[in-house]
Design a protein around this motif. Structure first.
Motif, PDB file in Angstrom:
ATOM      1  N   ALA A 137     -16.101  39.013  27.050  1.00 48.54           N
ATOM      2  CA  ALA A 137     -15.456  37.969  27.848  1.00 48.54           C
ATOM      3  C   ALA A 137     -16.451  36.870  28.136  1.00 48.54           C
ATOM      4  O   ALA A 137     -17.632  37.104  28.368  1.00 48.54           O
ATOM      5  N   THR A 138     -15.980  35.643  28.104  1.00 48.28           N
ATOM      6  CA  THR A 138     -16.830  34.491  28.365  1.00 48.28           C
ATOM      7  C   THR A 138     -16.223  33.667  29.475  1.00 48.28           C
ATOM      8  O   THR A 138     -15.041  33.763  29.787  1.00 48.28           O
ATOM      9  N   GLY A 139     -17.036  32.822  30.071  1.00 48.32           N
ATOM     10  CA  GLY A 139     -16.538  31.946  31.117  1.00 48.32           C
ATOM     11  C   GLY A 139     -16.852  32.498  32.496  1.00 48.32           C
ATOM     12  O   GLY A 139     -17.496  33.525  32.664  1.00 48.32           O
ATOM     13  N   PRO A 140     -16.402  31.800  33.553  1.00 46.15           N
ATOM     14  CA  PRO A 140     -16.637  32.269  34.913  1.00 46.15           C
ATOM     15  C   PRO A 140     -16.023  33.637  35.137  1.00 46.15           C
ATOM     16  O   PRO A 140     -15.076  34.034  34.471  1.00 46.15           O
ATOM     17  N   ASP A 141     -16.565  34.358  36.095  1.00 42.41           N
ATOM     18  CA  ASP A 141     -16.119  35.727  36.338  1.00 42.41           C
ATOM     19  C   ASP A 141     -14.639  35.798  36.658  1.00 42.41           C
ATOM     20  O   ASP A 141     -13.907  36.654  36.144  1.00 42.41           O
ATOM     21  N   ALA A 142     -14.166  34.927  37.535  1.00 44.95           N
ATOM     22  CA  ALA A 142     -12.756  34.977  37.917  1.00 44.95           C
ATOM     23  C   ALA A 142     -11.861  34.725  36.720  1.00 44.95           C
ATOM     24  O   ALA A 142     -10.850  35.399  36.510  1.00 44.95           O
ATOM     25  N   GLN A 143     -12.230  33.751  35.876  1.00 42.45           N
ATOM     26  CA  GLN A 143     -11.418  33.440  34.700  1.00 42.45           C
ATOM     27  C   GLN A 143     -11.479  34.572  33.696  1.00 42.45           C
ATOM     28  O   GLN A 143     -10.487  34.924  33.061  1.00 42.45           O
ATOM     29  N   SER A 144     -12.654  35.202  33.568  1.00 39.04           N
ATOM     30  CA  SER A 144     -12.800  36.284  32.605  1.00 39.04           C
ATOM     31  C   SER A 144     -11.918  37.463  32.970  1.00 39.04           C
ATOM     32  O   SER A 144     -11.450  38.183  32.087  1.00 39.04           O
ATOM     33  N   LYS A 145     -11.678  37.670  34.227  1.00 39.01           N
ATOM     34  CA  LYS A 145     -10.809  38.758  34.624  1.00 39.01           C
ATOM     35  C   LYS A 145      -9.351  38.476  34.266  1.00 39.01           C
ATOM     36  O   LYS A 145      -8.560  39.386  34.108  1.00 39.01           O
ATOM     37  N   LEU A 146      -8.996  37.194  34.151  1.00 42.09           N
ATOM     38  CA  LEU A 146      -7.616  36.825  33.839  1.00 42.09           C
ATOM     39  C   LEU A 146      -7.383  36.699  32.335  1.00 42.09           C
ATOM     40  O   LEU A 146      -6.284  36.995  31.863  1.00 42.09           O
ATOM     41  N   ALA A 147      -8.385  36.277  31.587  1.00 39.64           N
ATOM     42  CA  ALA A 147      -8.195  36.091  30.138  1.00 39.64           C
ATOM     43  C   ALA A 147      -9.550  35.989  29.460  1.00 39.64           C
ATOM     44  O   ALA A 147     -10.495  35.434  30.018  1.00 39.64           O
ATOM     45  N   PHE A 148      -9.642  36.515  28.263  1.00 41.25           N
ATOM     46  CA  PHE A 148     -10.820  36.330  27.419  1.00 41.25           C
ATOM     47  C   PHE A 148     -10.403  36.590  25.975  1.00 41.25           C
ATOM     48  O   PHE A 148      -9.337  37.148  25.695  1.00 41.25           O
ATOM     49  N   VAL A 149     -11.251  36.167  25.043  1.00 39.73           N
ATOM     50  CA  VAL A 149     -10.942  36.275  23.625  1.00 39.73           C
ATOM     51  C   VAL A 149     -12.142  36.880  22.900  1.00 39.73           C
ATOM     52  O   VAL A 149     -13.297  36.632  23.266  1.00 39.73           O
ATOM     53  N   ARG A 150     -11.852  37.696  21.883  1.00 35.42           N
ATOM     54  CA  ARG A 150     -12.883  38.327  21.067  1.00 35.42           C
ATOM     55  C   ARG A 150     -12.658  37.985  19.597  1.00 35.42           C
ATOM     56  O   ARG A 150     -11.526  37.857  19.150  1.00 35.42           O
ATOM     57  N   LEU A 151     -13.746  37.893  18.860  1.00 37.62           N
ATOM     58  CA  LEU A 151     -13.702  37.782  17.401  1.00 37.62           C
ATOM     59  C   LEU A 151     -14.281  39.068  16.839  1.00 37.62           C
ATOM     60  O   LEU A 151     -15.436  39.406  17.109  1.00 37.62           O
TER      61      LEU A 151
END
Length: 460
Positions: A137-151
């Motif tokens: 997960a990337t981005g701020p912690d709060a945003q990472s808990k809501l959405a993240f993307v993996r390759l």
């Protein structure tokens, strides 16, 4: 369906209708089975869904899946689908299993043989990669808990021309206005990114909707290449603190909640970590003379017909290359032992066994014409490729096919036909008109008899 059929269906009891529909399906569809995973890669602590999908028929009970070390496989239920398109019926029954690893690594669910209506059906083996953790997960912690993307890439080394199946995994709680992912792929040929499949997982006490986008990437140059990052733009739907949603298991996306005032909307662009891949050149040692760039794992079948013909008659070769690799770029190599045949360019078509088009059959049809009666066989056919798993070249050979060639009727000498074989005994009829001579011939002095020797006349 036609009105009469629709009227009769409405009046049939449900059990009788089901029997009729199943009979209709069995009459029009052949049995088949496919094995698949909703994700090819997961992190330790997650579970994947393994599915066996039967079409045209199904076993009496859910098939048993053999256990594997550090891998738990538990049956979780079934789903069914029935369709009628232009009077043709089809049915699908899917048995689902939850696959939970206890250790990171690469796992293989082996090929299964399942008996359906007295016929043995065989699946393809399925691979699962389990990563060490869910730290993508990337981005701020709060945003990472809501959405993240993996390759997800299956390995970090590949040969030039080798096809790599790539997964883009989007984890999101609730969102709208999702855009298709953008994947940077310098040094790779990237296939079409397919529409996503969807499932749900629980991670760290959070329920995520998981959207999996798949594509095929092929390295076209050597060296240390970077695949990615992936960028995904969407609008998160966030519940304000202190407010509870109507349903913690909202589907993705839910059109009924797009205008719900209880949600705040936050546009975001998610970015994955890039993946580094070492692209290796194909070795020069032991390269077959007929190798023309095929990379993968294949098998070969060759047939021909008719096997009895005349000189100049066409014979059709049917060549099937089955396996896994860049099927669309496969071409037939030149065959050096075909001097006694006139050959025409082959026509090819692909029958894919997976949505990415990297597993299936490429069929060729080629017309060859024997040039003389000395031809006794269609020569041995060979096909060479590089196997990246074995890291070596392989050559497949088909044995010669015996044929019988006769002389062409057009090549036989034609008999001489006489209109009248009788000897002509009668003199030709007199001609009434004598043609004028174009030349007069010799002119000389005629000599008269002795009685008129004194007089000489010139005659012509």
């Amino acid at each position: 369906p036609p009105p009469i059929l629709w009227f009769s269906i409405q009046r049939w009891p449900a059990a009788l209708l089901l029997v009729w529909l199943l009979g209709l399906v069995s009459a029009h569809a052949a049995s088949g089975v496919a094995a698949s995973l909703d994700r090819g890669s997961i992190s330790l602590g997650e579970s994947a869904t393994f599915s066996l999908t039967f079409e045209g028929g199904s076993p009496d009970q859910a098939p048993a899946i053999p256990s594997a070390p550090n891998l738990s496989i538990v049956y979780v239920g079934q789903s069914s689908q029935f369709t009628i398109i232009q009077g043709r019926a089809s049915s699908k029954l899917t048995h689902n299993y939850q696959v939970t690893p206890t250790q990171p690594g690469d796992y293989v669910i082996p090929a299964l043989q399942i008996l359906v209506a007295g016929r043995a059906l065989t699946t393809q083996p399925v691979r699962l990669t389990v990563l060490k953790g869910s730290d993508s997960a990337t981005g701020p912690d709060a945003q990472s808990k809501l959405a993240f993307v993996r390759l997800i890439v299956p390995k970090n080394t590949a040969y030039v021309g080798e096809v790599l199946p790539v997964e883009i995994q989007l984890y999101v709680t609730a969102a709208q206005d999702l855009q298709m992912p953008q994947l940077q792929s310098d040094g790779f040929v990237l296939g079409t990114i397919l529409q996503p499949t969807q499932s749900r997982v629980q991670m760290n006490n959070t329920i995520y909707n998981v959207l999996v986008f798949k594509a095929a990437a092929t390295a076209v140059k050597t060296g240390r290449l970077t695949l990615g990052p992936v960028q995904v733009s969407l609008v998160l739907r966030v519940r304000p603190a202190g407010r509870r949603g109507r349903d913690p298991f909202d589907s993705f996306p839910d059109p009924f909640d797009l205008l719900d005032s209880r949600f705040q909307r936050q546009p975001v662009t998610l970015v994955s970590d890039p993946q580094t891949i070492e692209a290796l050149p194909l070795p020069e040692a032991n390269k077959p003379a007929d190798f023309n760039g095929a990379v993968g794992d294949y098998s070969l079948t060759v047939s021909a017909g008719p096997t009895s013909a005349m000189v100049g008659d066409p014979i059709t070769l049917r060549i099937e290359i089955t396996g896994r690799g860049a099927l669309d770029s496969l071409t037939l190599p030149a065959q050096n032992d075909w001097r006694d045949f006139k050959t025409y360019p082959p026509a090819g078509k692909i029958s894919s066994k997976d949505p990415l088009g990297i597993s299936g059959v490429k069929s060729f049809e080629q017309v060859v014409i024997p040039q003389n009666v000395e031809v006794k066989e269609i020569p041995s056919f060979s096909f060479s490729f590089f196997d990246p798993d074995r890291k070596s070249y392989r050559t497949l050979r088909q044995a010669p096919i015996p044929i019988s060639i006769r002389a062409s009727a057009a090549a036989q000498p034609q008999p001489t036909v006489l209109a009248n074989t009788q000897t002509q005994t009668e003199a030709p009829p007199p001609r009434d008109i004598v043609p004028i001579k174009p030349r007069l011939g010799m002119i000389e002095v005629a000599r008269l008899p002795h009685a008129c020797a004194a007089t000489r006349l010139a005659v012509g």
